[in-house]
Scaffold this motif. Structure first.
Motif, PDB file in Angstrom:
ATOM      1  N   GLU A   1       8.596  10.770  -8.515  1.00 56.48           N
ATOM      2  CA  GLU A   1       9.621  11.263  -7.588  1.00 56.48           C
ATOM      3  C   GLU A   1       9.205  12.587  -6.993  1.00 56.48           C
ATOM      4  N   ARG A   2       9.433  12.780  -5.710  1.00 55.23           N
ATOM      5  CA  ARG A   2       9.093  14.063  -5.098  1.00 55.23           C
ATOM      6  C   ARG A   2      10.246  15.080  -5.105  1.00 55.23           C
ATOM      7  N   PRO A   3      11.509  14.665  -4.879  1.00 53.96           N
ATOM      8  CA  PRO A   3      12.560  15.677  -4.724  1.00 53.96           C
ATOM      9  C   PRO A   3      12.631  16.748  -5.822  1.00 53.96           C
TER      10      PRO A   3
ATOM     11  N   GLU B   1      12.548  11.000   7.263  1.00 54.30           N
ATOM     12  CA  GLU B   1      11.889  11.326   5.988  1.00 54.30           C
ATOM     13  C   GLU B   1      12.966  11.588   4.958  1.00 54.30           C
ATOM     14  N   SER B   2      13.321  10.597   4.197  1.00 51.14           N
ATOM     15  CA  SER B   2      14.313  10.787   3.135  1.00 51.14           C
ATOM     16  C   SER B   2      14.223   9.638   2.149  1.00 51.14           C
ATOM     17  N   ILE B   3      14.721   9.924   0.947  1.00 51.77           N
ATOM     18  CA  ILE B   3      14.768   8.882  -0.083  1.00 51.77           C
ATOM     19  C   ILE B   3      15.679   7.745   0.388  1.00 51.77           C
TER      20      ILE B   3
ATOM     21  N   VAL C   1       0.868  -1.185   0.000  1.00 48.16           N
ATOM     22  CA  VAL C   1       0.000   0.000   0.000  1.00 48.16           C
ATOM     23  C   VAL C   1       0.900   1.229   0.000  1.00 48.16           C
ATOM     24  N   GLY C   2       0.806   2.014  -1.069  1.00 53.14           N
ATOM     25  CA  GLY C   2       1.661   3.187  -1.235  1.00 53.14           C
ATOM     26  C   GLY C   2       2.648   2.946  -2.353  1.00 53.14           C
ATOM     27  N   GLY C   3       2.455   3.661  -3.443  1.00 51.47           N
ATOM     28  CA  GLY C   3       3.342   3.489  -4.614  1.00 51.47           C
ATOM     29  C   GLY C   3       4.303   4.659  -4.738  1.00 51.47           C
TER      30      GLY C   3
ATOM     31  N   VAL D   1       0.756  -3.302  -6.161  1.00 53.64           N
ATOM     32  CA  VAL D   1       1.021  -2.002  -5.532  1.00 53.64           C
ATOM     33  C   VAL D   1      -0.241  -1.180  -5.697  1.00 53.64           C
ATOM     34  N   LEU D   2      -0.782  -0.668  -4.593  1.00 56.17           N
ATOM     35  CA  LEU D   2      -1.958   0.199  -4.746  1.00 56.17           C
ATOM     36  C   LEU D   2      -1.676   1.566  -4.146  1.00 56.17           C
ATOM     37  N   ASP D   3      -2.269   2.569  -4.770  1.00 51.95           N
ATOM     38  CA  ASP D   3      -2.044   3.938  -4.302  1.00 51.95           C
ATOM     39  C   ASP D   3      -3.327   4.736  -4.491  1.00 51.95           C
TER      40      ASP D   3
ATOM     41  N   ASN E   1      -5.755   5.220  -7.863  1.00 54.14           N
ATOM     42  CA  ASN E   1      -7.030   5.768  -7.362  1.00 54.14           C
ATOM     43  C   ASN E   1      -7.713   4.780  -6.425  1.00 54.14           C
ATOM     44  N   CYS E   2      -6.902   4.070  -5.666  1.00 49.28           N
ATOM     45  CA  CYS E   2      -7.447   2.997  -4.823  1.00 49.28           C
ATOM     46  C   CYS E   2      -7.249   3.350  -3.343  1.00 49.28           C
ATOM     47  N   GLU E   3      -8.311   3.439  -2.604  1.00 48.04           N
ATOM     48  CA  GLU E   3      -8.266   3.811  -1.175  1.00 48.04           C
ATOM     49  C   GLU E   3      -8.357   2.563  -0.308  1.00 48.04           C
TER      50      GLU E   3
ATOM     51  N   TRP F   1      21.131   9.076   5.229  1.00 47.44           N
ATOM     52  CA  TRP F   1      21.722  10.140   4.417  1.00 47.44           C
ATOM     53  C   TRP F   1      20.628  10.959   3.756  1.00 47.44           C
ATOM     54  N   PHE F   2      21.002  12.172   3.362  1.00 48.52           N
ATOM     55  CA  PHE F   2      20.031  13.107   2.802  1.00 48.52           C
ATOM     56  C   PHE F   2      20.777  14.098   1.920  1.00 48.52           C
ATOM     57  N   TRP F   3      20.102  14.646   0.930  1.00 52.18           N
ATOM     58  CA  TRP F   3      20.728  15.728   0.166  1.00 52.18           C
ATOM     59  C   TRP F   3      19.690  16.816  -0.109  1.00 52.18           C
TER      60      TRP F   3
ATOM     61  N   GLY G   1       9.659   3.438   5.288  1.00 49.32           N
ATOM     62  CA  GLY G   1       9.757   4.814   4.777  1.00 49.32           C
ATOM     63  C   GLY G   1       9.247   5.850   5.766  1.00 49.32           C
ATOM     64  N   ASP G   2       8.737   6.954   5.227  1.00 45.97           N
ATOM     65  CA  ASP G   2       8.312   8.094   6.050  1.00 45.97           C
ATOM     66  C   ASP G   2       7.298   7.716   7.123  1.00 45.97           C
ATOM     67  N   CYS G   3       6.456   6.703   6.849  1.00 48.50           N
ATOM     68  CA  CYS G   3       5.356   6.407   7.778  1.00 48.50           C
ATOM     69  C   CYS G   3       5.784   5.499   8.931  1.00 48.50           C
TER      70      CYS G   3
HETATM   71  C1  LIG Z   1       8.805  18.500  -2.329  1.00 45.43           C
HETATM   72  C2  LIG Z   1       9.636  17.421  -1.692  1.00 45.43           C
HETATM   73  C3  LIG Z   1      11.018  17.408  -1.872  1.00 45.43           C
HETATM   74  C4  LIG Z   1      11.802  16.417  -1.278  1.00 45.43           C
HETATM   75  N1  LIG Z   1      13.151  16.437  -1.477  1.00 45.43           N
HETATM   76  C5  LIG Z   1      13.921  15.452  -0.948  1.00 45.43           C
HETATM   77  C6  LIG Z   1      15.330  15.423  -1.180  1.00 45.43           C
HETATM   78  O1  LIG Z   1      15.899  16.304  -1.814  1.00 45.43           O
HETATM   79  N2  LIG Z   1      16.043  14.398  -0.636  1.00 45.43           N
HETATM   80  C7  LIG Z   1      15.449  13.386   0.099  1.00 45.43           C
HETATM   81  O2  LIG Z   1      16.135  12.462   0.560  1.00 45.43           O
HETATM   82  N3  LIG Z   1      14.117  13.414   0.339  1.00 45.43           N
HETATM   83  C8  LIG Z   1      13.347  14.414  -0.166  1.00 45.43           C
HETATM   84  N4  LIG Z   1      11.993  14.419   0.069  1.00 45.43           N
HETATM   85  C9  LIG Z   1      11.402  13.391   0.944  1.00 45.43           C
HETATM   86  C10 LIG Z   1      11.144  12.106   0.152  1.00 45.43           C
HETATM   87  O3  LIG Z   1      10.420  12.385  -1.017  1.00 45.43           O
HETATM   88  C11 LIG Z   1      10.376  11.145   1.045  1.00 45.43           C
HETATM   89  O4  LIG Z   1      11.126  10.913   2.212  1.00 45.43           O
HETATM   90  C12 LIG Z   1      10.123   9.818   0.305  1.00 45.43           C
HETATM   91  O5  LIG Z   1       9.308  10.035  -0.813  1.00 45.43           O
HETATM   92  C13 LIG Z   1       9.474   8.819   1.255  1.00 45.43           C
HETATM   93  O6  LIG Z   1       9.114   7.670   0.544  1.00 45.43           O
HETATM   94  P1  LIG Z   1       7.839   6.818   1.039  1.00 45.43           P
HETATM   95  O7  LIG Z   1       7.719   5.656   0.103  1.00 45.43           O
HETATM   96  O8  LIG Z   1       7.925   6.581   2.487  1.00 45.43           O
HETATM   97  O9  LIG Z   1       6.601   7.802   0.832  1.00 45.43           O
HETATM   98  P2  LIG Z   1       6.089   8.534  -0.478  1.00 45.43           P
HETATM   99  O10 LIG Z   1       7.121   8.564  -1.551  1.00 45.43           O
HETATM  100  O11 LIG Z   1       5.523   9.817  -0.011  1.00 45.43           O
HETATM  101  O12 LIG Z   1       4.900   7.581  -0.977  1.00 45.43           O
HETATM  102  C14 LIG Z   1       3.765   7.327  -0.181  1.00 45.43           C
HETATM  103  C15 LIG Z   1       2.622   6.939  -1.103  1.00 45.43           C
HETATM  104  O13 LIG Z   1       1.573   6.381  -0.316  1.00 45.43           O
HETATM  105  C16 LIG Z   1       0.331   6.771  -0.861  1.00 45.43           C
HETATM  106  N5  LIG Z   1      -0.674   6.610   0.191  1.00 45.43           N
HETATM  107  C17 LIG Z   1      -0.702   7.211   1.411  1.00 45.43           C
HETATM  108  N6  LIG Z   1      -1.762   6.777   2.125  1.00 45.43           N
HETATM  109  C18 LIG Z   1      -2.413   5.863   1.349  1.00 45.43           C
HETATM  110  C19 LIG Z   1      -3.572   5.072   1.533  1.00 45.43           C
HETATM  111  N7  LIG Z   1      -4.283   5.098   2.658  1.00 45.43           N
HETATM  112  N8  LIG Z   1      -3.958   4.266   0.512  1.00 45.43           N
HETATM  113  C20 LIG Z   1      -3.250   4.221  -0.638  1.00 45.43           C
HETATM  114  N9  LIG Z   1      -2.138   4.945  -0.872  1.00 45.43           N
HETATM  115  C21 LIG Z   1      -1.722   5.765   0.121  1.00 45.43           C
HETATM  116  C22 LIG Z   1       0.585   8.213  -1.279  1.00 45.43           C
HETATM  117  O14 LIG Z   1      -0.341   8.615  -2.284  1.00 45.43           O
HETATM  118  C23 LIG Z   1       2.013   8.114  -1.831  1.00 45.43           C
HETATM  119  O15 LIG Z   1       2.051   7.886  -3.221  1.00 45.43           O
HETATM  120  C24 LIG Z   1      11.181  15.410  -0.500  1.00 45.43           C
HETATM  121  C25 LIG Z   1       9.795  15.423  -0.295  1.00 45.43           C
HETATM  122  C26 LIG Z   1       9.019  16.418  -0.876  1.00 45.43           C
HETATM  123  C27 LIG Z   1       7.528  16.431  -0.649  1.00 45.43           C
END
Ligand SMILES: Cc1cc2nc3c(=O)[nH]c(=O)nc-3n(C[C@H](O)[C@H](O)[C@H](O)COP(=O)(O)OP(=O)(O)OC[C@H]3O[C@@H](n4cnc5c(N)ncnc54)[C@H](O)[C@@H]3O)c2cc1C
Length: 424
Positions: free
Chosen positions: A41-43, A290-292, A7-9, A31-33, A77-79, A318-320, A274-276
């Motif tokens: 990519e967010r960065p 919270e980082s890639i 859950v989370g793409g 993978v559902l999102d 588009n899947c909750e 690590w982080f950039w 990851g972040d969660c």
């Molecule tokens: C603008 C921006 C810039 C950034 N720059 C950097 C950088 O320079 N360097 C760096 O290291 N990090 C950076 N980051 C942080 C980095 O993007 C995140 O730490 C990373 O994306 C975390 O990966 P993740 O898989 O945990 O979460 P995410 O990549 O955020 O993915 C989570 C996914 O889960 C989905 N989701 C959430 N809840 C549900 C649900 N209930 N059902 C279905 N889907 C759900 C969301 O739609 C999302 O697609 C940045 C973040 C942002 C917002």
């Protein structure tokens, strides 16, 4: 056959899916999102993309073809509606999906500020592609921009806005940029670079309210009675972990979904990454990052665990970030630092600031010095850094030269190498 449901793409979720295939896992992977976009990519959204003309395709992590080519089902588009942990079924807006292993990679969401005017037109957050697109369009007609928060995202946005020649002011409650994530020294250096690039700062300042005109933001009012003129405001005041809803299904959440050092929740068939995820780090402390780098590291380890292949040791965090023309890279744990040491020369605009605890290297930040960053990550991972007292007298040489010197000093017969005298 066992199946993996992710859950989370985003960065972490997609890495788990492809990491499983790379490790020879042949069972079904889904993978559902909740988002309607293919994983992206967010960065770049706060860096080059926000000033560019490219569309969402530029941000794509992996396209539809890559998913179908690897036989990974992508449900957009899947909750999520619920988890039946006994039956191992996830209830979703697209129906029930069975799993053997469930991976929660839900990311985080921007912290919301609650003051009057926060929902006026021209007020923005930057976390999703939808938000980035709206912000980019709105920036084309902005005449002055306010940024609330001098963290990474706020500073990257300010830097991108200044580059367009739009007046920009960053408002921050602390007395320096990146107050929790960088050394005082690097903060001061980065502040100067931002100011050179045209960004204004208001430190020790807290926002009282946002004032609008004809339904659109016009001023950010500060608690000292002054204001910042802005017809576009970006709020960058940190993020909160997603997934608080897991408590409805018997899992623990405390500033993140609670997992152990192997990233398992208290249900052994459910991981969070990851972040969660709030995980146990190398010292047994509860940590959320919270980082890639963190998302990729978690994904690698969980993919290996599920595929039954050797699980790599946790990577050094690590982080950039790219701001005001400066590449700033960090490695290790800034929250553990007790003493700082500058290596190299500031005049060259390429140096590192190292953080020590009990004379042991625990962290390092490198300014325009990717090779120092690589060295710091290696020293931290292998626990081979010299002590603070060894490095201090020769720090001015720069990190790599100092390490090289110490290695040759240690291995050479004592009468062949003499320590250089450094003027400090
Ligand atoms: C603008 C921006 C810039 C950034 N720059 C950097 C950088 O320079 N360097 C760096 O290291 N990090 C950076 N980051 C942080 C980095 O993007 C995140 O730490 C990373 O994306 C975390 O990966 P993740 O898989 O945990 O979460 P995410 O990549 O955020 O993915 C989570 C996914 O889960 C989905 N989701 C959430 N809840 C549900 C649900 N209930 N059902 C279905 N889907 C759900 C969301 O739609 C999302 O697609 C940045 C973040 C942002 C917002």
């Amino acid at each position: 056959m066992s199946s993996v449901l992710i859950v989370g793409g985003g960065h972490g979720g997609v890495d788990v899916a492809f990491g499983l295939r790379e490790r020879g896992y042949t069972g079904p992977i889904t993978v559902l999102d909740k988002s309607g976009f293919v994983p992206y990519e967010r960065p770049p959204m706060s860096k080059s993309w926000i000033n560019g003309a490219g569309g969402p395709a530029e941000l794509m992590l992996r396209g539809h073809d890559a998913f179908s080519g690897a036989n990974i089902e992508l449900m957009l588009n899947c909750e999520v509606l619920g988890i039946d942990r006994d039956k191992k079924v996830l209830e979703t807006s697209h129906g029930s999906v069975e799993y053997s292993t469930l991976v929660l990679a839900l990311g985080s969401s921007p912290r919301q500020l609650r003051f009057s005017g926060a929902s006026l037109a021209g007020m923005h957050h930057l976390h999703t592609l939808e938000q980035a697109t709206v912000l980019r369009n709105d920036l084309t007609s902005a005449t002055s921009v306010g940024v609330i928060g001098a963290g990474f995202i706020g500073l990257e946005i300010a830097s991108s806005v200044a580059k367009r020649g739009i007046p920009v002011t960053v408002v921050e409650t602390a007395r320096r940029p990146m107050p929790r994530t960088a050394s005082e020294f690097t903060s001061a250096y980065m502040r100067a670079r931002h100011e050179d690039a045209g960004t204004n700062f208001r430190f020790n300042a807290s926002v009282q309210e946002i004032v609008g005109q004809s339904g659109r933001v016009s001023r950010v009012m500060l608690s000292d009675g002054t204001h910042v003129k802005a017809d576009l405001v970006v709020m960058g005041v940190g993020a909160l972990a997603n997934g608080g809803w897991v408590t409805d299904f018997g899992l623990d959440f405390d500033n993140g979904i609670v997992v152990d050092s192997t990233l398992r929740t208290k249900d052994p068939d459910i991981f969070a990454i990851g972040d969660c995820a709030r995980f146990l780090d190398d010292e047994g402390g509860a940590t959320r990052l919270e980082s890639i780098g963190n998302a990729a590291d978690h994904a690698r380890r969980v993919a290996a665990t599920i595929a039954g292949s050797p699980v790599p040791v946790p990577d050094v965090p690590w982080f950039w970030t790219l701001q005001a023309g400066v590449r700033l890279q960090m490695a290790g744990r800034v929250d553990r630092v007790e003493e700082w040491l500058l290596t190299g020369s500031v005049e060259s605009n390429s140096f590192s600031v190292l953080g020590w605890r009990n004379s042991k290297l625990v962290y390092g930040e490198s300014i325009n010095s990717p090779s120092d960053h690589v060295t710091i990550r290696k020293l931290l991972a292998e626990n081979t850094a010299p002590t603070l007292s060894e490095l201090r007298p020769i720090a001015e040489m720069g990190l790599k030269a100092a390490i090289k010197f110490l290695v040759s000093f240690r291995s050479a017969p004592k009468d062949e190498v003499s320590r250089p005298q450094m003027a400090r």
